[in-house]
Design a protein around this motif. Structure first.
Motif, mmCIF file in Angstrom:
data_model
loop_
_atom_site.group_PDB
_atom_site.id
_atom_site.type_symbol
_atom_site.label_atom_id
_atom_site.label_comp_id
_atom_site.label_asym_id
_atom_site.label_seq_id
_atom_site.Cartn_x
_atom_site.Cartn_y
_atom_site.Cartn_z
ATOM 1 N N THR A 115 0.839 -1.197 0.000
ATOM 2 C CA THR A 115 0.000 0.000 0.000
ATOM 3 C C THR A 115 0.874 1.247 0.000
ATOM 4 O O THR A 115 0.660 2.182 -0.769
ATOM 5 N N ALA A 116 1.902 1.213 0.843
ATOM 6 C CA ALA A 116 2.780 2.390 0.940
ATOM 7 C C ALA A 116 3.730 2.464 -0.243
ATOM 8 O O ALA A 116 4.062 3.546 -0.721
ATOM 9 N N THR A 117 4.176 1.296 -0.726
ATOM 10 C CA THR A 117 5.201 1.227 -1.769
ATOM 11 C C THR A 117 4.760 0.195 -2.796
ATOM 12 O O THR A 117 5.097 -0.983 -2.672
ATOM 13 N N PRO A 118 3.991 0.615 -3.798
ATOM 14 C CA PRO A 118 3.411 -0.377 -4.725
ATOM 15 C C PRO A 118 4.452 -1.205 -5.475
ATOM 16 O O PRO A 118 4.157 -2.323 -5.871
ATOM 17 N N HIS A 119 5.655 -0.658 -5.682
ATOM 18 C CA HIS A 119 6.692 -1.419 -6.386
ATOM 19 C C HIS A 119 7.962 -1.443 -5.546
ATOM 20 O O HIS A 119 8.940 -0.759 -5.849
ATOM 21 N N PRO A 120 7.974 -2.247 -4.499
ATOM 22 C CA PRO A 120 9.108 -2.211 -3.571
ATOM 23 C C PRO A 120 10.373 -2.843 -4.155
ATOM 24 O O PRO A 120 10.297 -3.799 -4.922
ATOM 25 N N THR A 121 11.508 -2.289 -3.779
ATOM 26 C CA THR A 121 12.795 -2.906 -4.103
ATOM 27 C C THR A 121 13.086 -3.979 -3.053
ATOM 28 O O THR A 121 12.397 -4.074 -2.031
ATOM 29 N N ASP A 122 14.155 -4.751 -3.284
ATOM 30 C CA ASP A 122 14.549 -5.739 -2.278
ATOM 31 C C ASP A 122 14.833 -5.074 -0.944
ATOM 32 O O ASP A 122 14.506 -5.617 0.117
ATOM 33 N N SER A 123 15.417 -3.908 -0.991
ATOM 34 C CA SER A 123 15.725 -3.293 0.299
ATOM 35 C C SER A 123 14.466 -2.730 0.966
ATOM 36 O O SER A 123 14.350 -2.754 2.197
ATOM 37 N N ASP A 124 13.474 -2.305 0.164
ATOM 38 C CA ASP A 124 12.174 -1.950 0.766
ATOM 39 C C ASP A 124 11.554 -3.173 1.441
ATOM 40 O O ASP A 124 10.943 -3.065 2.511
ATOM 41 N N ILE A 125 11.705 -4.323 0.801
ATOM 42 C CA ILE A 125 11.138 -5.550 1.378
ATOM 43 C C ILE A 125 11.867 -5.900 2.680
ATOM 44 O O ILE A 125 11.236 -6.253 3.681
ATOM 45 N N ASP A 126 13.186 -5.771 2.674
ATOM 46 C CA ASP A 126 13.925 -6.007 3.925
ATOM 47 C C ASP A 126 13.405 -5.084 5.022
ATOM 48 O O ASP A 126 13.175 -5.521 6.155
ATOM 49 N N ASP A 127 13.216 -3.820 4.673
ATOM 50 C CA ASP A 127 12.763 -2.857 5.694
ATOM 51 C C ASP A 127 11.343 -3.160 6.161
ATOM 52 O O ASP A 127 11.032 -3.071 7.344
ATOM 53 N N GLY A 128 10.476 -3.523 5.218
ATOM 54 C CA GLY A 128 9.066 -3.674 5.560
ATOM 55 C C GLY A 128 8.705 -5.013 6.162
ATOM 56 O O GLY A 128 7.646 -5.147 6.784
ATOM 57 N N MET A 129 9.559 -6.009 5.972
ATOM 58 C CA MET A 129 9.181 -7.372 6.348
ATOM 59 C C MET A 129 10.053 -7.975 7.449
ATOM 60 O O MET A 129 9.856 -9.135 7.816
ATOM 61 N N SER A 130 10.996 -7.228 7.975
ATOM 62 C CA SER A 130 11.934 -7.852 8.921
ATOM 63 C C SER A 130 11.463 -7.852 10.368
ATOM 64 O O SER A 130 12.169 -8.351 11.247
ATOM 65 N N ASP A 131 10.279 -7.329 10.622
ATOM 66 C CA ASP A 131 9.707 -7.513 11.962
ATOM 67 C C ASP A 131 9.077 -8.895 12.105
ATOM 68 O O ASP A 131 8.820 -9.356 13.214
ATOM 69 N N ASN A 132 8.792 -9.521 10.968
ATOM 70 C CA ASN A 132 8.048 -10.787 10.984
ATOM 71 C C ASN A 132 8.984 -11.978 11.011
ATOM 72 O O ASN A 132 9.860 -12.096 10.145
ATOM 73 N N ILE A 133 8.795 -12.845 11.982
ATOM 74 C CA ILE A 133 9.595 -14.070 12.043
ATOM 75 C C ILE A 133 8.864 -15.194 11.312
ATOM 76 O O ILE A 133 7.662 -15.372 11.482
ATOM 77 N N CYS A 134 9.620 -15.923 10.507
ATOM 78 C CA CYS A 134 9.129 -17.187 9.957
ATOM 79 C C CYS A 134 10.120 -18.263 10.361
ATOM 80 O O CYS A 134 11.254 -18.272 9.899
ATOM 81 N N ARG A 135 9.701 -19.154 11.223
ATOM 82 C CA ARG A 135 10.616 -20.189 11.716
ATOM 83 C C ARG A 135 10.904 -21.213 10.630
ATOM 84 O O ARG A 135 11.881 -21.944 10.705
ATOM 85 N N CYS A 136 10.024 -21.303 9.634
ATOM 86 C CA CYS A 136 10.264 -22.190 8.496
ATOM 87 C C CYS A 136 11.141 -21.517 7.449
ATOM 88 O O CYS A 136 11.473 -22.121 6.438
ATOM 89 N N ALA A 137 11.479 -20.235 7.674
ATOM 90 C CA ALA A 137 12.338 -19.491 6.752
ATOM 91 C C ALA A 137 11.804 -19.473 5.328
ATOM 92 O O ALA A 137 12.516 -19.765 4.369
ATOM 93 N N THR A 138 10.550 -19.093 5.186
ATOM 94 C CA THR A 138 9.986 -18.953 3.843
ATOM 95 C C THR A 138 10.352 -17.600 3.217
ATOM 96 O O THR A 138 9.765 -17.208 2.209
ATOM 97 N N TYR A 139 11.306 -16.914 3.806
ATOM 98 C CA TYR A 139 11.645 -15.556 3.361
ATOM 99 C C TYR A 139 11.898 -15.421 1.855
ATOM 100 O O TYR A 139 11.397 -14.465 1.248
ATOM 101 N N PRO A 140 12.670 -16.335 1.233
ATOM 102 C CA PRO A 140 12.924 -16.126 -0.206
ATOM 103 C C PRO A 140 11.630 -16.126 -1.020
ATOM 104 O O PRO A 140 11.502 -15.388 -1.993
ATOM 105 N N ARG A 141 10.679 -16.943 -0.616
ATOM 106 C CA ARG A 141 9.422 -17.012 -1.358
ATOM 107 C C ARG A 141 8.523 -15.820 -1.043
ATOM 108 O O ARG A 141 7.772 -15.362 -1.901
#
Ligand code: FES
Ligand code: FES
Lengths: 158, 731
Positions: A115-141
């Protein structure tokens, strides 16, 4: 017990609960909206993420008293928007979930990011998604699915 | 109504529809025999291991007894059946079976595909043979003239076709083929080996209630539990007045410790989770620390070092030839590697729901081992196993933790005390502090290199507690140690080298510990992969050789291993230049027949922080079932192993775990996850495990990359702050 009016996914609910009840447990136990997940209870994993007045928040860190009167949307409300459906489709196309338990929080974080960044870069994704833990490490997907959802956007996200 | 009983209702619906359906049950997978089941599945006295129906509308229903925890078994097992059945995949449905002794369950150790592949194929082929026999009977032609296309039997000579649905009722009247039915040539597989969308993913993306924590049973209470923080401690006293005063709190229950299962506890039962948690926090509890009140991991570690050179002390031993000291012109390489206790911390906190009634015990559990729950609950609560039903939900992560039964036993204790259904929800703090842990220990590695750099003598001595003795008390050697070699799997560390080394001796000195230990994704391979392969990199450097070529040379007779090593090296561009400050490391691990090679690229910042940029993995697990799931599992295993390598450590002081939550038991996040490239080997060898084997090679490849980048050797996990003062790290 005091009672509060909560607006969740566009529906108004009157809920009796102690003022200090975390929104997380009100959603899960009182409104039977079990999509929002408990992971840590201390604001460290973001499995409990919801949107409050359009912003991303951790529902374990909001009391019902604070949340009352605000517009709350949960993962159950995701299909109500074009963006939400687009994200869910991308999640399926990329076969993101493993155990799936963290995914409601990931989906809500992705919706806020796109919503805030309709076309995020990889670094936008790092910034926006790094509060969320995935213990299965689905991060690349998750990363791929966010790029896919962005690419599939017709124009401006609604 | 309980949402989780949906699967049960579906199951009953399947059973009710079998009048006109082909319904087949199969006995134990080890000795597969099929029976047609008219009317009801699993008739009295018969305990099929697999259940399969073809409905008149063509729907193929497969009952899954395996626990889905993200590893894709919910989809992979039916794919194997559907392949030999020659089913139209779009008509295949999977339903869950309750564990009531009719099916054998249990999921762990990356064994599902390995042990089930051939029996599942035979099950599908048996059903197909009966459908073909039905068509042949209807058309009056020899069965041998009939073939199948997805979901259809065809008699080409007369141009006749019949769908499986049309044939289902007649097929049910055909005799079950005696003996083994022929299986497809794997080159003709059209489902197995093709990436297939997982059947559980849409529900997960729609956040449908499917986990243990989502179970709702009418009239249930929620329990939150204060647990003795000290291993082996007991309850001295509790003042529960304030807890009882919390609105919604109904009951406070004191529970004794159960050996090898649960600590002393005080549970607060309430109308909802928050009331229960508030009530628990309001308890004023005094614990007696008991005999382990002064135990610490730091002292235990010092003790391990004290025992490692004690040559008479070894418990388990395996050897070949005669190990020896370095002679003239030879080089001795020696190092001690250390590893900590680790928690599983699955994303879904531990939980279980139980309903103890006069007519039996019903349990809803996210479990890797519903059969163990059933057996142990029956024993402990003195009821017949037939009176215990376990509904296995989807698991929000398992990783070995959910093959324990403690969380289910506790739910039963509390439902019994309350006289109504109870759902126990653990906090993350309880999960971290009152878990079962990957064992800690040290390993002394020693190698003698001849003048040409070849390893001529190899020693590996592990010191630490025995998982085998803890997990299987009947296998305790009398001194707290295990006996080794259970069915070829190893639970305790120090395994024979995976390379061609003429003389070796590996052994383990067992040191009992009060800390509960358990299976953790990849079990003892997580220690052995790390110690063996990190140390091998030291040998490579001492020999002045190339890490890839050195391994290839020591695996002369093992073409598959060499191929997977070359695959990873080629795809990674092994030997090509890297940016300044970056390093590259290699490791190879044979995990019970799954062959894994990893190349890790990493750099260390001036602040000592490790950044892994890229991991390239070659992976040979024999016949692939659902390749995309294999890729996902390897990605996940690498993220899992990275968390452990960078941060994973449980420390114990005064008998109690010091960590509490994801704040101090850190795991990797999006911004720390490397690019992962997985390259699968395609072949038709017997399938081997997928979920765990990606773990062991990662840490040693990372440590080799750090050495390549900085010249520093890390020999203690986690890496933590060890590179912070880079000058202080030892070579
Ligand atoms: S449960 Fe709210 S951040 Fe973890
Ligand atoms: S999918 Fe399992 S925790 Fe994210």
């Amino acid at each position: 017990m005091p009672s509060y009016v909560l607006t969740v996914n566009g529906t108004r609910h009157t809920v009796s609960a102690d003022a200090d009840s975390p929104l997380l447990w009100v959603l899960r136990d009182k409104l039977d909206l079990t999509g929002t997940k408990f992971g840590c209870g201390v604001g460290a994993c973001a499995a409990c993420s919801v949107h409050i007045d359009g912003d991303l928040h951790r529902s374990c860190q909001w009391t019902i008293a604070d949340a009352a009167g605000h517009e709350i949307s949960t993962v159950e409300g995701l299909p109500n928007t074009e963006l939400g459906r687009r994200i869910q489709q991308a999640w399926i196309a990329e076969q993101v979930p493993q155990c799936g338990y963290c995914q409601p929080g990931q989906l809500m974080a992705a919706a806020a990011l796109l919503t805030a960044t309709p076309h995020p870069t990889d670094s936008d994704i790092d910034d926006g998604m790094s509060d969320n833990i995935c213990r299965c490490a689905t991060y690349p997907r998750i990363r791929k699915a966010i790029h896919r959802a962005a690419a599939n956007g017709a124009g401006e996200a609604k | 109504m309980s949402k989780q009983t949906i699967s049960r209702r579906q199951f009953v619906a399947v059973a009710g529809a079998t009048g006109a359906a082909l319904a087949l049950g199969f006995d134990t997978l080890e000795a597969l025999t099929a029976k047609v089941a008219p009317g009801r599945p699993a008739p009295g006295g018969w305990t099929p291991n697999l259940w399969l129906t073809v409905e008149p509308d063509g729907t193929v229903t497969i009952v899954s007894a395996k626990s889905e925890m993200g590893q894709g078994v919910w989809t992979a097992m039916p794919m194997i059946v559907a392949e030999e059945l020659d089913a139209d995949w779009s008509t295949v449905r999977v339903v869950r079976t309750p564990t009531n002794g009719k099916y054998r369950t249990g999921t762990g150790g990356s064994t599902s595909t390995r042990t089930s592949f051939t029996p599942l194929r035979q099950a599908g082929a048996t059903a197909r043979a009966m459908l073909v026999a039905a068509a042949a009977a209807r058309w009056g032609v020899p069965a041998a003239q009939c073939t199948t296309e997805p979901g259809v039997v065809v008699h080409a000579a007369s141009n006749r076709r019949a769908t499986y649905g049309e044939l289902a009722a007649l097929a049910a009247q055909q005799p079950v083929p005696a003996g083994e039915v022929p299986l497809k040539d794997p080159s003709r597989f059209r489902i197995v080996g093709r990436s297939t969308p997982r059947l559980d993913i849409p529900d997960k993306v729609h956040a449908r209630p499917m986990f243990g924590i989502d179970v709702r049973v009418p009239n249930m209470l929620v329990a939150s539990v204060a647990r003795c923080p000290v291993f082996g401690g007991s309850l001295r006293s509790v003042d529960d007045a304030k807890a009882r005063a919390v609105t919604g709190v109904r009951q406070v229950v004191k529970l004794d410790a159960i050996e090898r299962s649960l600590p002393a506890r005080v549970a607060v039962l309430a109308d909802d989770t928050w009331a229960a948690m508030k009530g628990r926090d309001a308890l004023v509890v005094s614990w007696d620390p008991g005999p382990s009140g002064s135990y610490s991991t730091a002292a235990a570690n010092a003790g391990y070092h004290g025992r490692v050179n004690d040559d008479g002390a070894a418990g388990l031993t395996a050897s070949q030839g005669t190990v020896r000291a370095a002679g003239a012109g030879e080089t001795l390489v020696e190092a001690i590697y250390e590893y900590p206790l680790l928690a599983h911390a699955p994303m879904e906190p531990m939980n279980c729901t139980a309903d103890v009634r006069t007519d039996g015990i019903e349990i809803w559990a996210p479990s890797q081992s519903p059969d163990s729950i059933r057996t142990e609950v029956a024993q402990r609560f003195r009821v017949s196993p037939d009176a215990v039903t376990v509904h296995c939900t989807f698991l929000g992560g398992g990783f070995g933790r959910r093959s324990q039964t403690d969380f289910a036993i506790e739910a039963v204790e509390l439902s019994k005390a309350a006289g109504r259904p109870v759902q126990v929800i653990w906090s993350r703090e309880e999960d971290i502090r009152n878990g079962f842990y990957r064992v800690d220990g040290i390993q002394r590695m020693r190698a003698v290199l001849d003048a040409g750099g070849r390893i001529v003598s190899w020693e590996d001595r592990a010191v630490g507690p025995s998982l085998e003795a803890y997990a299987f008390p009947q296998r305790d050697n009398g001194e707290g140690g295990g006996r080794g070699g259970m069915g070829g799997r190893h639970f305790d560390a120090a395994r024979p080298p995976q390379y061609d080394i003429p003389n070796y001796r590996v052994d383990m000195v067992f040191v009992p510990s009060p800390v509960p230990i358990w299976f953790w994704r990849s079990v003892a391979n997580s220690q052995d992969g790390y110690c063996n392969e990190a140390f091998l990199d030291e040998c490579v450097r001492a020999a002045g050789k190339d890490p890839v070529q050195y391994r290839l040379d020591m695996l002369g007779g093992n073409r598959r291993a060499q191929a997977v090593i070359r695959l990873a090296a080629d795809k990674a561009g092994w030997g090509s230049p890297l940016p300044k400050g970056h390093g590259r490391g290699f490791a190879y691990y044979d995990y019970d027949g799954t062959l894994v090679a990893q190349v890790v690229e990493a750099q260390v910042g001036a602040d000592g922080k490790v950044k892994v940029s890229r991991v390239v993995c070659g992976f040979d697990c024999g016949q692939l079932v659902n390749p995309d799931t294999v890729v996902a599992q390897v990605e996940g295993a690498i993220g899992w192993a990275l968390s452990a390598a960078l941060y994973g450590e449980i420390t114990v002081v005064n008998g109690a775990v010091q960590q509490s939550n994801f704040t101090d038991y850190k795991v990797v996040r999006m911004n720390e996850m490397p690019k992962v490239e997985v390259h699968l080997v395609e072949n038709h060898e017997a399938p081997t495990g997928v979920g765990e084997p990606g773990v062991p090679a990662f840490a040693p490849a990372l440590l080799a990359a750090i050495h390549d980048a900085t010249g520093k050797r890390i020999r203690r996990l986690p890496i933590g702050e060890q590179l912070k003062d880079r000058a202080a790290a030892s070579e």
